[in-house]
Design a protein around this motif. Structure first.
Motif, PDB file in Angstrom:
ATOM      1  N   PHE A 214       0.882  -1.169   0.000  1.00 48.55           N
ATOM      2  CA  PHE A 214       0.000   0.000   0.000  1.00 48.55           C
ATOM      3  C   PHE A 214       0.912   1.209   0.000  1.00 48.55           C
ATOM      4  O   PHE A 214       1.667   1.436   0.950  1.00 48.55           O
ATOM      5  CB  PHE A 214      -0.930   0.035   1.211  1.00 48.55           C
ATOM      6  N   VAL A 215       0.866   1.973  -1.075  1.00 52.67           N
ATOM      7  CA  VAL A 215       1.741   3.139  -1.220  1.00 52.67           C
ATOM      8  C   VAL A 215       0.888   4.325  -1.641  1.00 52.67           C
ATOM      9  O   VAL A 215       0.242   4.288  -2.695  1.00 52.67           O
ATOM     10  CB  VAL A 215       2.849   2.902  -2.269  1.00 52.67           C
ATOM     11  N   LEU A 216       0.873   5.374  -0.830  1.00 53.56           N
ATOM     12  CA  LEU A 216       0.240   6.641  -1.175  1.00 53.56           C
ATOM     13  C   LEU A 216       1.325   7.698  -1.134  1.00 53.56           C
ATOM     14  O   LEU A 216       1.943   7.925  -0.090  1.00 53.56           O
ATOM     15  CB  LEU A 216      -0.876   6.979  -0.179  1.00 53.56           C
ATOM     16  N   SER A 217       1.593   8.322  -2.280  1.00 57.86           N
ATOM     17  CA  SER A 217       2.768   9.181  -2.386  1.00 57.86           C
ATOM     18  C   SER A 217       2.524  10.393  -3.261  1.00 57.86           C
ATOM     19  O   SER A 217       1.721  10.342  -4.208  1.00 57.86           O
ATOM     20  CB  SER A 217       3.939   8.365  -2.957  1.00 57.86           C
ATOM     21  N   ASP A 218       3.236  11.487  -2.943  1.00 60.80           N
ATOM     22  CA  ASP A 218       3.242  12.651  -3.817  1.00 60.80           C
ATOM     23  C   ASP A 218       4.463  12.647  -4.740  1.00 60.80           C
ATOM     24  O   ASP A 218       4.758  13.637  -5.397  1.00 60.80           O
ATOM     25  CB  ASP A 218       3.195  13.951  -3.000  1.00 60.80           C
ATOM     26  N   LYS A 219       5.162  11.498  -4.783  1.00 63.27           N
ATOM     27  CA  LYS A 219       6.292  11.336  -5.698  1.00 63.27           C
ATOM     28  C   LYS A 219       5.805  10.649  -6.975  1.00 63.27           C
ATOM     29  O   LYS A 219       4.764   9.991  -6.976  1.00 63.27           O
ATOM     30  CB  LYS A 219       7.393  10.483  -5.050  1.00 63.27           C
ATOM     31  N   SER A 220       6.575  10.769  -8.047  1.00 65.70           N
ATOM     32  CA  SER A 220       6.201  10.096  -9.289  1.00 65.70           C
ATOM     33  C   SER A 220       6.468   8.603  -9.179  1.00 65.70           C
ATOM     34  O   SER A 220       7.272   8.158  -8.341  1.00 65.70           O
ATOM     35  CB  SER A 220       7.004  10.671 -10.460  1.00 65.70           C
ATOM     36  N   GLU A 221       5.807   7.837 -10.030  1.00 62.92           N
ATOM     37  CA  GLU A 221       6.030   6.389 -10.037  1.00 62.92           C
ATOM     38  C   GLU A 221       7.490   6.075 -10.334  1.00 62.92           C
ATOM     39  O   GLU A 221       8.094   5.209  -9.683  1.00 62.92           O
ATOM     40  CB  GLU A 221       5.137   5.718 -11.077  1.00 62.92           C
ATOM     41  N   ALA A 222       8.090   6.787 -11.298  1.00 62.11           N
ATOM     42  CA  ALA A 222       9.493   6.537 -11.649  1.00 62.11           C
ATOM     43  C   ALA A 222      10.412   6.793 -10.463  1.00 62.11           C
ATOM     44  O   ALA A 222      11.351   6.024 -10.208  1.00 62.11           O
ATOM     45  CB  ALA A 222       9.894   7.413 -12.832  1.00 62.11           C
ATOM     46  N   ALA A 223      10.139   7.868  -9.703  1.00 64.21           N
ATOM     47  CA  ALA A 223      10.969   8.178  -8.535  1.00 64.21           C
ATOM     48  C   ALA A 223      10.822   7.115  -7.458  1.00 64.21           C
ATOM     49  O   ALA A 223      11.808   6.728  -6.812  1.00 64.21           O
ATOM     50  CB  ALA A 223      10.587   9.547  -7.980  1.00 64.21           C
ATOM     51  N   LEU A 224       9.613   6.623  -7.256  1.00 64.75           N
ATOM     52  CA  LEU A 224       9.379   5.583  -6.251  1.00 64.75           C
ATOM     53  C   LEU A 224      10.085   4.281  -6.622  1.00 64.75           C
ATOM     54  O   LEU A 224      10.674   3.610  -5.760  1.00 64.75           O
ATOM     55  CB  LEU A 224       7.881   5.330  -6.092  1.00 64.75           C
ATOM     56  N   ILE A 225      10.035   3.928  -7.901  1.00 62.69           N
ATOM     57  CA  ILE A 225      10.692   2.695  -8.350  1.00 62.69           C
ATOM     58  C   ILE A 225      12.202   2.805  -8.159  1.00 62.69           C
ATOM     59  O   ILE A 225      12.843   1.887  -7.624  1.00 62.69           O
ATOM     60  CB  ILE A 225      10.342   2.415  -9.828  1.00 62.69           C
ATOM     61  N   GLU A 226      12.776   3.929  -8.554  1.00 66.82           N
ATOM     62  CA  GLU A 226      14.221   4.111  -8.413  1.00 66.82           C
ATOM     63  C   GLU A 226      14.626   4.150  -6.940  1.00 66.82           C
ATOM     64  O   GLU A 226      15.650   3.589  -6.548  1.00 66.82           O
ATOM     65  CB  GLU A 226      14.644   5.413  -9.105  1.00 66.82           C
ATOM     66  N   GLU A 227      13.815   4.789  -6.120  1.00 66.47           N
ATOM     67  CA  GLU A 227      14.087   4.868  -4.684  1.00 66.47           C
ATOM     68  C   GLU A 227      14.113   3.471  -4.062  1.00 66.47           C
ATOM     69  O   GLU A 227      15.014   3.134  -3.276  1.00 66.47           O
ATOM     70  CB  GLU A 227      13.008   5.723  -4.025  1.00 66.47           C
ATOM     71  N   GLY A 228      13.117   2.646  -4.396  1.00 68.01           N
ATOM     72  CA  GLY A 228      13.052   1.294  -3.847  1.00 68.01           C
ATOM     73  C   GLY A 228      14.203   0.423  -4.301  1.00 68.01           C
ATOM     74  O   GLY A 228      14.760  -0.356  -3.516  1.00 68.01           O
ATOM     75  N   ARG A 229      14.570   0.548  -5.568  1.00 71.47           N
ATOM     76  CA  ARG A 229      15.679  -0.253  -6.078  1.00 71.47           C
ATOM     77  C   ARG A 229      17.002   0.134  -5.428  1.00 71.47           C
ATOM     78  O   ARG A 229      17.792  -0.725  -5.030  1.00 71.47           O
ATOM     79  CB  ARG A 229      15.772  -0.082  -7.590  1.00 71.47           C
ATOM     80  N   SER A 230      17.247   1.442  -5.327  1.00 72.95           N
ATOM     81  CA  SER A 230      18.504   1.910  -4.747  1.00 72.95           C
ATOM     82  C   SER A 230      18.605   1.547  -3.274  1.00 72.95           C
ATOM     83  O   SER A 230      19.624   1.022  -2.813  1.00 72.95           O
ATOM     84  CB  SER A 230      18.629   3.425  -4.929  1.00 72.95           C
TER      85      SER A 230
END
Length: 257
Positions: A214-230
């Motif tokens: 469950f993710v509710l965010s004001d960040k973009s999807e691309a930023a969230l994906i990169e954040e999780g991977r890093s």
């Protein structure tokens, strides 16, 4: 004998913490992969089950905006986290979360094709852009941090002592994220159908997916994906290193010199 027992116990702790860290890294990278693989659904096309939606957040008719506890922003959702630097003296140390709070009002997300009601689950799920206040050892906290800590029963102001040019005490980071009405948001969760009058159906998203997302965010999807991977990669590397160190210390007494 006592020294050997202490070394063995410390080694086991290293291995256990390493395994926990390794699993957390794996979990974060897996969630990023699921974000990438989940297609965005138009709200008018919602069906029960895991969904990814994007749109503009706004409050319900009876929503009361929350005032964020540090900078006083009026918001639909607030995430506060306090981290403290812990060190055993053998390295730079690591930042550990000593307090965290997530709260949110019921809200709607509107993507232009329709709107859907969103409620934050009890265990949270906010991932918001954060403002940060750093308080170094021995420093006087800024007024907004002092007021916040004095009004938060779970926290105390850290003690600090000046010894000549040096200061000792806790180093802390205070982080606050807010979601304001009108912001663009990303949401991953589970939609369920609700009755909405005669022969009508509405949906609410208020539960994690079957994978626990469950993710509710004001960040973009691309930023969230990169954040999780890093972040996941860093945790995987740290966990593997702790396991290697722990096993090496555990097995060293049995290895030939």
């Amino acid at each position: 004998m006592v020294d050997s027992f202490v070394i063995s116990l410390s080694s086991i702790v290293f291995v256990v913490v390493g395994l926990i860290t390794l699993n957390k890294g794996r979990t974060e990278r897996a969630e990023s992969t699921r974000m990438e693989e989940t297609e965005t659904t138009a709200i008018r096309d919602l069906e029960p089950g895991p969904v990814e939606v994007k749109g503009t957040a706004h409050g319900t008719d009876d929503a009361t905006l929350r005032q964020s506890p540090i900078d006083g922003t009026e918001a639909l959702a607030v995430h506060v986290e306090v981290k403290e630097l812990h060190s055993d003296g053998n390295g730079p140390g690591n930042w550990q979360t000593i307090f965290e709070d997530q709260t949110a009002e019921p809200m709607f997300i509107d993507d232009g094709t329709g709107e859907v009601l969103v409620n934050l689950p009890e265990d949270g799920g906010l991932n918001l852009e954060q403002s940060e206040w750093k308080v170094e050892a021995g420093d006087e906290p800024p007024e907004e941090i002092r007021t916040y800590v004095e009004n938060e029963p779970a926290l105390d102001l850290p003690d600090g002592v000046d010894i000549g040019p040096l200061s000792t005490g806790e180093r802390r980071r205070y982080l606050e994220g807010t979601l304001e009405p009108g912001e663009e948001v990303y949401l991953l969760g589970t939609a369920r159908e609700t009755e909405a009058g005669w022969d009508n159906r509405d949906y609410v998203i208020d539960e994690p997916t079957s994978d626990g997302d469950f993710v509710l965010s004001d960040k973009s999807e691309a930023a969230l994906i990169e954040e999780g991977r890093s972040s996941g990669l860093v945790l995987l590397a740290a966990g593997a290193l702790m396991i290697v160190i722990g096993l090496a210390s555990l097995l060293s007494p049995f290895l030939p010199i």
